[in-house]
Write a protein that holds these residues in place. Structure first.
Motif, PDB file in Angstrom:
ATOM      1  N   THR A  12     -24.302  -3.229  47.394  1.00  0.00           N
ATOM      2  CA  THR A  12     -24.518  -3.717  48.765  1.00  0.00           C
ATOM      3  C   THR A  12     -22.977  -3.812  49.627  1.00  0.00           C
ATOM      4  O   THR A  12     -22.036  -4.091  48.877  1.00  0.00           O
ATOM      5  N   ARG A  13     -23.035  -3.512  50.713  1.00  0.00           N
ATOM      6  CA  ARG A  13     -21.825  -3.138  51.448  1.00  0.00           C
ATOM      7  C   ARG A  13     -21.515  -4.570  52.006  1.00  0.00           C
ATOM      8  O   ARG A  13     -22.244  -5.463  52.702  1.00  0.00           O
ATOM      9  N   ASP A  14     -20.216  -4.810  52.221  1.00  0.00           N
ATOM     10  CA  ASP A  14     -19.736  -5.838  52.674  1.00  0.00           C
ATOM     11  C   ASP A  14     -19.602  -5.624  54.233  1.00  0.00           C
ATOM     12  O   ASP A  14     -19.605  -4.599  54.636  1.00  0.00           O
ATOM     13  N   ASP A  15     -19.163  -6.717  54.833  1.00  0.00           N
ATOM     14  CA  ASP A  15     -18.822  -6.825  56.501  1.00  0.00           C
ATOM     15  C   ASP A  15     -17.772  -5.883  56.622  1.00  0.00           C
ATOM     16  O   ASP A  15     -17.751  -4.870  57.797  1.00  0.00           O
ATOM     17  N   GLY A  16     -16.776  -5.832  56.035  1.00  0.00           N
ATOM     18  CA  GLY A  16     -15.396  -5.454  56.300  1.00  0.00           C
ATOM     19  C   GLY A  16     -15.483  -3.810  55.853  1.00  0.00           C
ATOM     20  O   GLY A  16     -14.461  -3.213  55.866  1.00  0.00           O
ATOM     21  N   ASP A  17     -16.509  -3.257  54.985  1.00  0.00           N
ATOM     22  CA  ASP A  17     -16.344  -2.187  54.224  1.00  0.00           C
ATOM     23  C   ASP A  17     -16.934  -1.000  55.061  1.00  0.00           C
ATOM     24  O   ASP A  17     -18.124  -1.150  55.787  1.00  0.00           O
ATOM     25  N   ASP A  18     -15.996  -0.121  55.520  1.00  0.00           N
ATOM     26  CA  ASP A  18     -16.365   0.950  56.564  1.00  0.00           C
ATOM     27  C   ASP A  18     -15.883   2.155  56.049  1.00  0.00           C
ATOM     28  O   ASP A  18     -14.613   2.565  56.331  1.00  0.00           O
ATOM     29  N   PRO A  19     -16.725   2.907  55.220  1.00  0.00           N
ATOM     30  CA  PRO A  19     -15.902   4.292  54.671  1.00  0.00           C
ATOM     31  C   PRO A  19     -15.480   5.266  55.958  1.00  0.00           C
ATOM     32  O   PRO A  19     -16.367   5.445  56.795  1.00  0.00           O
TER      33      PRO A  19
END
Length: 56
Positions: A12-19
């Motif tokens: 699951t991606r976190d809120d700050g995770d932006d690849p």
């Protein structure tokens, strides 16, 4: 204790995770090969041109 931890949380991606978008091969070579090589050559050239020591 280690067996009780859930590895599924890594999916699951976190809120700050932006690849970032993926780089093309040419962009990768330019960024990680050509740019450092050009920078090295520019610095080497400047050192050779601005060298104040006496030539033998």
């Amino acid at each position: 204790m280690l067996l009780m931890s859930s590895p599924a949380l890594a999916l699951t991606r976190d809120d700050g995770d932006d690849p970032a978008p993926k780089l093309e091969v040419i962009e990768t070579l330019g960024l990680f090969v050509a740019a450092p090589l050009v920078l090295f050559l520019v610095i080497t050239g400047l050192v050779m041109v601005l060298d104040k020591s006496k030539k033998a």
